[in-house]
Design a protein around this motif. Structure first.
Motif, PDB file in Angstrom:
ATOM      1  N   ILE A  57      48.554  50.125  38.876  1.00 14.08           N
ATOM      2  CA  ILE A  57      47.399  50.846  39.442  1.00 14.08           C
ATOM      3  C   ILE A  57      46.258  50.978  38.561  1.00 14.08           C
ATOM      4  CG2 ILE A  57      46.593  52.833  41.066  1.00 14.08           C
ATOM      5  CD1 ILE A  57      48.518  50.896  42.297  1.00 14.08           C
ATOM      6  N   GLY A  58      46.690  51.329  37.064  1.00 14.65           N
ATOM      7  CA  GLY A  58      45.551  51.595  36.212  1.00 14.65           C
ATOM      8  C   GLY A  58      45.031  50.382  35.713  1.00 14.65           C
ATOM      9  N   SER A 115      42.820  56.522  40.434  1.00 15.55           N
ATOM     10  CA  SER A 115      43.097  57.568  39.410  1.00 15.55           C
ATOM     11  C   SER A 115      44.312  58.498  39.621  1.00 15.55           C
ATOM     12  CB  SER A 115      42.004  58.373  38.681  1.00 15.55           C
ATOM     13  OG  SER A 115      40.667  57.463  38.388  1.00 15.55           O
ATOM     14  N   ALA A 122      47.538  56.571  39.192  1.00 17.52           N
ATOM     15  CA  ALA A 122      47.780  55.920  38.059  1.00 17.52           C
ATOM     16  C   ALA A 122      48.203  56.836  37.016  1.00 17.52           C
ATOM     17  CB  ALA A 122      46.391  55.308  37.515  1.00 17.52           C
TER      18      ALA A 122
END
Length: 216
Positions: free
Chosen positions: A4-5, A108, A111
């Motif tokens: 996800i980051g 975010s 993440a």
């Protein structure tokens, strides 16, 4: 870096570049550009930090990020068609900024970013916004309308986002232990430091030029 980051990083780069291109339709001096770039960087850092506290309430969204990618793709296609016909880019700018803020919050929140990565992401927003806006000045001399050039950029990254939507669910279930890392992190981060240093020198040069009465 978690999956996800990585998606968040790509989205930040793409949307910041798009915002810079849309801003390029308006003339502004370098001091104002630096102020806007710095404000965008600070806002990004704040959003990423605040989003950490939304990890629990928004955890269910991680299973629906593929649909989020498709939604972003659809909005970009609509804006792309708008840009092909209109030269007034204020409405697309506001919509892209809204998508940028919402996407930053949602991704975010899921993440696992370190403080170093948060700072790095924020610096990238500053760098990309500043550099792409400066480059956009050259695009105004192209034979095609500036709005058409922006449309072409949006077309390219909308395809990438569509691919993200198609492959997200499959990518999530991959066993990353099967893959050998092809990047050595230390030299990579050193390269990032060099790039940031070059941009800092560029910004300082622009400031000195403005204070000395130079032209933007």
């Amino acid at each position: 870096m978690d999956l996800i980051g990585g998606y968040l990083l790509v989205l930040l780069v793409l949307f910041t570049g798009n915002i810079a291109l849309l801003l390029g339709n308006n003339k502004m001096d370098n001091l104002r550009l630096i102020a806007i770039s710095l404000a965008s960087s600070i806002i990004t850092f704040a959003l990423i930090n605040v989003s950490i506290y939304l990890n629990g309430p928004l955890s269910f969204l991680i299973d629906y990020f593929s649909y989020l990618f498709f939604l972003i793709f659809a909005v970009i296609v609509i804006l792309m068609l708008y840009c092909s016909k209109k030269d007034n880019l204020k409405r697309p700018l506001y919509i892209i900024i809204a998508i940028f803020l919402i996407s930053t919050i949602l991704f975010s929140s899921q993440a696992n970013l370190s403080i170093f990565e948060m700072i790095l992401y924020s610096l990238l927003v500053f760098i990309i916004l500043f550099v792409v806006y400066q480059l956009s000045k050259l695009l105004h001399h192209a034979k095609r309308r500036y709005s058409v050039i922006i449309m072409e950029y949006m077309c390219l990254y909308s395809i990438l986002i569509f691919i993200f939507g198609l492959t997200y669910d499959s990518t999530r279930v991959l066993d990353y232990k099967m893959f050998t890392p092809f990047l050595i992190l230390t030299p990579t981060y050193q390269l990032i430091y060099v790039i940031i240093a070059i941009i800092v020198v560029l910004v300082i040069g622009v400031l000195i030029n403005d204070f000395n009465g130079g032209n933007s």
